[in-house]
Motif scaffolding. Structure first.
Motif, PDB file in Angstrom:
ATOM      1  N   MET A 129       6.708  -2.619  11.961  1.00 51.66           N
ATOM      2  CA  MET A 129       6.406  -1.691  10.881  1.00 51.66           C
ATOM      3  C   MET A 129       5.184  -2.197  10.111  1.00 51.66           C
ATOM      4  SD  MET A 129       8.888  -0.412   7.778  1.00 51.66           S
ATOM      5  CE  MET A 129       9.131  -2.084   7.126  1.00 51.66           C
ATOM      6  N   ARG A 130       4.117  -1.428  10.119  1.00 50.95           N
ATOM      7  CA  ARG A 130       2.874  -1.811   9.448  1.00 50.95           C
ATOM      8  C   ARG A 130       2.850  -1.201   8.047  1.00 50.95           C
ATOM      9  NH1 ARG A 130       1.437  -0.022  14.321  1.00 50.95           N
ATOM     10  NH2 ARG A 130       0.512   1.876  13.460  1.00 50.95           N
ATOM     11  N   VAL A 131       2.826  -2.058   7.049  1.00 50.54           N
ATOM     12  CA  VAL A 131       2.822  -1.620   5.653  1.00 50.54           C
ATOM     13  C   VAL A 131       1.483  -1.998   5.035  1.00 50.54           C
ATOM     14  CG1 VAL A 131       3.946  -1.795   3.409  1.00 50.54           C
ATOM     15  CG2 VAL A 131       5.315  -1.973   5.510  1.00 50.54           C
ATOM     16  N   VAL A 132       0.745  -1.000   4.595  1.00 53.70           N
ATOM     17  CA  VAL A 132      -0.531  -1.243   3.921  1.00 53.70           C
ATOM     18  C   VAL A 132      -0.298  -1.187   2.418  1.00 53.70           C
ATOM     19  CG1 VAL A 132      -2.842  -0.342   3.485  1.00 53.70           C
ATOM     20  CG2 VAL A 132      -1.945  -0.407   5.812  1.00 53.70           C
ATOM     21  N   VAL A 133      -0.710  -2.241   1.728  1.00 50.12           N
ATOM     22  CA  VAL A 133      -0.496  -2.376   0.291  1.00 50.12           C
ATOM     23  C   VAL A 133      -1.846  -2.358  -0.413  1.00 50.12           C
ATOM     24  CG1 VAL A 133       0.493  -3.815  -1.540  1.00 50.12           C
ATOM     25  CG2 VAL A 133       1.532  -3.796   0.740  1.00 50.12           C
ATOM     26  N   THR A 134      -2.006  -1.478  -1.400  1.00 51.38           N
ATOM     27  CA  THR A 134      -3.221  -1.503  -2.209  1.00 51.38           C
ATOM     28  C   THR A 134      -3.073  -2.554  -3.295  1.00 51.38           C
ATOM     29  OG1 THR A 134      -2.443   0.199  -3.739  1.00 51.38           O
ATOM     30  CG2 THR A 134      -3.644   0.943  -1.786  1.00 51.38           C
TER      31      THR A 134
ATOM     32  N   ALA B  40      -6.581   0.462   8.636  1.00 50.51           N
ATOM     33  CA  ALA B  40      -5.404  -0.409   8.715  1.00 50.51           C
ATOM     34  C   ALA B  40      -4.237   0.223   9.457  1.00 50.51           C
ATOM     35  CB  ALA B  40      -4.962  -0.804   7.307  1.00 50.51           C
ATOM     36  N   ALA B  41      -4.329   1.507   9.776  1.00 50.88           N
ATOM     37  CA  ALA B  41      -3.321   2.227  10.579  1.00 50.88           C
ATOM     38  C   ALA B  41      -1.895   2.018  10.073  1.00 50.88           C
ATOM     39  CB  ALA B  41      -3.426   1.802  12.043  1.00 50.88           C
ATOM     40  N   PRO B  42      -1.611   2.464   8.865  1.00 48.42           N
ATOM     41  CA  PRO B  42      -0.291   2.187   8.279  1.00 48.42           C
ATOM     42  C   PRO B  42       0.824   3.075   8.832  1.00 48.42           C
ATOM     43  CG  PRO B  42      -1.557   3.579   6.804  1.00 48.42           C
ATOM     44  CD  PRO B  42      -2.479   3.217   7.935  1.00 48.42           C
ATOM     45  N   ASP B  43       2.028   2.502   8.854  1.00 53.77           N
ATOM     46  CA  ASP B  43       3.241   3.299   9.011  1.00 53.77           C
ATOM     47  C   ASP B  43       3.749   3.752   7.643  1.00 53.77           C
ATOM     48  OD1 ASP B  43       3.508   3.047  11.874  1.00 53.77           O
ATOM     49  OD2 ASP B  43       4.116   0.963  11.525  1.00 53.77           O
ATOM     50  N   VAL B  44       3.477   2.932   6.630  1.00 56.23           N
ATOM     51  CA  VAL B  44       3.825   3.235   5.241  1.00 56.23           C
ATOM     52  C   VAL B  44       2.716   2.680   4.358  1.00 56.23           C
ATOM     53  CG1 VAL B  44       5.537   3.026   3.394  1.00 56.23           C
ATOM     54  CG2 VAL B  44       6.288   2.938   5.763  1.00 56.23           C
ATOM     55  N   ILE B  45       2.397   3.395   3.289  1.00 55.03           N
ATOM     56  CA  ILE B  45       1.450   2.902   2.291  1.00 55.03           C
ATOM     57  C   ILE B  45       2.219   2.581   1.013  1.00 55.03           C
ATOM     58  CG2 ILE B  45      -0.562   3.453   0.867  1.00 55.03           C
ATOM     59  CD1 ILE B  45      -1.360   5.489   3.055  1.00 55.03           C
ATOM     60  N   VAL B  46       1.979   1.401   0.456  1.00 55.96           N
ATOM     61  CA  VAL B  46       2.545   1.026  -0.841  1.00 55.96           C
ATOM     62  C   VAL B  46       1.403   0.924  -1.833  1.00 55.96           C
ATOM     63  CG1 VAL B  46       3.804  -0.712  -2.171  1.00 55.96           C
ATOM     64  CG2 VAL B  46       4.479  -0.223   0.195  1.00 55.96           C
ATOM     65  N   ASN B  47       1.377   1.805  -2.817  1.00 53.96           N
ATOM     66  CA  ASN B  47       0.322   1.773  -3.835  1.00 53.96           C
ATOM     67  C   ASN B  47       0.773   0.875  -4.986  1.00 53.96           C
ATOM     68  OD1 ASN B  47      -2.134   2.419  -5.086  1.00 53.96           O
ATOM     69  ND2 ASN B  47      -1.086   3.915  -6.374  1.00 53.96           N
ATOM     70  N   ALA B  48       0.375  -0.398  -4.891  1.00 54.85           N
ATOM     71  CA  ALA B  48       0.746  -1.380  -5.908  1.00 54.85           C
ATOM     72  C   ALA B  48      -0.404  -1.713  -6.839  1.00 54.85           C
ATOM     73  CB  ALA B  48       1.245  -2.662  -5.238  1.00 54.85           C
TER      74      ALA B  48
ATOM     75  N   ALA C  55      10.476 -12.179   6.836  1.00 57.25           N
ATOM     76  CA  ALA C  55      11.940 -12.191   6.928  1.00 57.25           C
ATOM     77  C   ALA C  55      12.496 -10.810   7.213  1.00 57.25           C
ATOM     78  CB  ALA C  55      12.535 -12.745   5.634  1.00 57.25           C
ATOM     79  N   GLN C  56      11.734  -9.770   6.888  1.00 57.61           N
ATOM     80  CA  GLN C  56      12.205  -8.408   7.095  1.00 57.61           C
ATOM     81  C   GLN C  56      11.487  -7.705   8.250  1.00 57.61           C
ATOM     82  OE1 GLN C  56      13.619  -5.912   4.181  1.00 57.61           O
ATOM     83  NE2 GLN C  56      13.586  -7.359   2.486  1.00 57.61           N
ATOM     84  N   GLY C  57      10.748  -8.473   9.041  1.00 61.84           N
ATOM     85  CA  GLY C  57      10.123  -7.915  10.229  1.00 61.84           C
ATOM     86  C   GLY C  57       9.029  -6.913   9.950  1.00 61.84           C
ATOM     87  N   ALA C  58       8.300  -7.099   8.857  1.00 59.57           N
ATOM     88  CA  ALA C  58       7.220  -6.179   8.495  1.00 59.57           C
ATOM     89  C   ALA C  58       5.877  -6.893   8.579  1.00 59.57           C
ATOM     90  CB  ALA C  58       7.424  -5.632   7.088  1.00 59.57           C
ATOM     91  N   LEU C  59       4.858  -6.145   8.913  1.00 65.61           N
ATOM     92  CA  LEU C  59       3.494  -6.653   8.911  1.00 65.61           C
ATOM     93  C   LEU C  59       2.780  -6.060   7.709  1.00 65.61           C
ATOM     94  CD1 LEU C  59       1.105  -8.126  10.242  1.00 65.61           C
ATOM     95  CD2 LEU C  59       0.660  -6.023  11.535  1.00 65.61           C
ATOM     96  N   ILE C  60       2.376  -6.934   6.782  1.00 59.12           N
ATOM     97  CA  ILE C  60       1.736  -6.491   5.550  1.00 59.12           C
ATOM     98  C   ILE C  60       0.224  -6.647   5.661  1.00 59.12           C
ATOM     99  CG2 ILE C  60       1.508  -6.865   3.068  1.00 59.12           C
ATOM    100  CD1 ILE C  60       4.215  -5.805   3.772  1.00 59.12           C
ATOM    101  N   THR C  61      -0.487  -5.589   5.353  1.00 52.94           N
ATOM    102  CA  THR C  61      -1.937  -5.645   5.216  1.00 52.94           C
ATOM    103  C   THR C  61      -2.269  -5.226   3.789  1.00 52.94           C
ATOM    104  OG1 THR C  61      -2.308  -5.064   7.535  1.00 52.94           O
ATOM    105  CG2 THR C  61      -4.155  -4.779   6.027  1.00 52.94           C
ATOM    106  N   ALA C  62      -2.781  -6.168   3.014  1.00 53.28           N
ATOM    107  CA  ALA C  62      -3.156  -5.860   1.633  1.00 53.28           C
ATOM    108  C   ALA C  62      -4.647  -5.553   1.578  1.00 53.28           C
ATOM    109  CB  ALA C  62      -2.824  -7.021   0.707  1.00 53.28           C
ATOM    110  N   VAL C  63      -4.999  -4.476   0.922  1.00 53.56           N
ATOM    111  CA  VAL C  63      -6.396  -4.061   0.819  1.00 53.56           C
ATOM    112  C   VAL C  63      -6.759  -3.933  -0.649  1.00 53.56           C
ATOM    113  CG1 VAL C  63      -6.489  -2.934   3.066  1.00 53.56           C
ATOM    114  CG2 VAL C  63      -5.709  -1.638   1.090  1.00 53.56           C
ATOM    115  N   GLY C  64      -7.918  -4.448  -0.990  1.00 50.24           N
ATOM    116  CA  GLY C  64      -8.340  -4.404  -2.387  1.00 50.24           C
ATOM    117  C   GLY C  64      -9.820  -4.668  -2.509  1.00 50.24           C
ATOM    118  N   ARG C  65     -10.243  -4.921  -3.737  1.00 50.22           N
ATOM    119  CA  ARG C  65     -11.660  -5.132  -3.997  1.00 50.22           C
ATOM    120  C   ARG C  65     -12.182  -6.370  -3.264  1.00 50.22           C
ATOM    121  NH1 ARG C  65     -11.693  -4.823 -10.483  1.00 50.22           N
ATOM    122  NH2 ARG C  65      -9.952  -6.225 -10.092  1.00 50.22           N
ATOM    123  N   PRO C  66     -13.417  -6.330  -2.786  1.00 48.28           N
ATOM    124  CA  PRO C  66     -14.412  -5.257  -2.959  1.00 48.28           C
ATOM    125  C   PRO C  66     -14.326  -4.143  -1.911  1.00 48.28           C
ATOM    126  CG  PRO C  66     -15.440  -7.087  -1.856  1.00 48.28           C
ATOM    127  CD  PRO C  66     -14.023  -7.528  -2.153  1.00 48.28           C
TER     128      PRO C  66
END
Length: 302
Positions: free
Chosen positions: A1-6, A50-58, A22-33
């Motif tokens: 599961m690919r999770v893209v985090v802003t 980043a080809a997300p399965d889910v986007i987390v707007n943090a 631990a939860q079997g997720a692949l996190i890609t964090a994207v931010g400045r610049p």
């Protein structure tokens, strides 16, 4: 599961990195610049790549008091930025999880807030966060909005780290005792988010999983009670100690008005997603132990 985090430096983004394996997720964090909410044209290309399965707007403007002087900047990030991320989620047809706050309420109720209670922010920060909620829900039905409160962690700037820092040089700390809420570990939030991500990906047609949810630590206290417990746990581990002087909100004026009642009812999250966060005291104990130990190790190195 690919999770893209802003956002890359926020408490929840860093907690997601720590909890992901631990939860079997692949996190890609994207931010400045590369991704900058003040340059809207950067948002879609970076998230798409980043080809997300889910986007987390943090990503968010979280300087509550400064927002009173910079409402347009706060709105650009918390409102317009959230809208742009949600538009990408809609275009990609993937779920978006958007982080919001108890500040969307005025804090006048005498019970915990339900998701269905009327909103009425009393600060610029709260108004911009509400605008973000509205933009996300308007852009795509495939959304989850999490309202949380009183977030702390071993990362970044937060109340726990401030209390420990002040206690290292002061014998007494004056802390507000007439504002009520639930201290919430960013690590617990990350665990909850990842569980909800899996639910959304595995049950794409289940509309009941979508919508607004409250997610805070279990149990309630005041800022003074929170601080007292921080220092109690610190003292047990040989960390900083100080006495707490309980004061009223009137004795600690701030540019932005704080909700008197930040208590959120989280039963919907348990009912729908089978997620409930641990008791706030339990999670706080682990965080304080980690911070005291890290400080001790750093001191030895120095």
């Amino acid at each position: 599961m690919r999770v893209v985090v802003t956002g890359t430096e926020g408490q929840v983004a860093r907690a997601l990195f720590e909890r992901a394996s631990a939860q079997g997720a692949l996190i890609t964090a994207v931010g400045r610049p590369d991704l900058d909410f003040l340059r809207p044209e950067t948002i879609a290309p970076v998230i798409r790549a980043a080809a997300p399965d889910v986007i987390v707007n943090a990503a968010a403007y979280t300087a509550v008091d400064q927002a009173e002087a910079e409402p347009d900047l706060a709105a650009s990030v918390n409102g317009h930025g959230a809208a742009a991320v949600a538009a990408v989620a809609a275009d990609l047809d993937v779920p978006i999880i958007h982080l919001s706050t108890d500040y969307v309420f005025n804090g006048d109720l005498h019970r915990p807030y339900y998701e269905t209670d009327p909103v009425g922010p009393v600060s610029a920060y709260g108004r911009t966060k509400l605008a973000g909620e509205q933009a996300v829900s308007a852009a795509t039905r495939n959304h989850v909005i999490f309202r949380t409160a009183w977030v702390y962690s071993p990362f970044g700037k937060n109340f726990v780290k401030t209390v420990l820092r002040l206690a290292a040089t002061r014998d007494e700390l004056s802390i507000v005792a007439d504002q009520h809420g639930s201290p919430t570990s960013a690590l617990d939030i990350a665990d909850g988010i990842l569980t909800v991500c899996r639910n959304l990906v595995s049950r794409p047609a289940d509309d009941s999983l979508r919508g607004v949810f409250h997610m805070t630590g279990s149990g309630f206290t005041t800022w003074a009670g929170f601080a007292a417990h921080i220092l109690q746990e610190s003292a047990r581990r040989g960390g900083p100690q100080a006495q707490i002087k309980a004061i009223g909100t009137i004795d600690y004026p701030t540019p932005a008005k704080r909700p008197t009642n930040s208590r959120l009812d989280c039963s919907k999250l348990l009912r729908v997603h089978n997620v409930t966060l641990p008791d706030w005291q339990t999670s706080l104990r682990a965080c304080v132990a980690r911070l005291v130990e890290e400080h001790s190790v750093e001191g030895k190195v120095q």
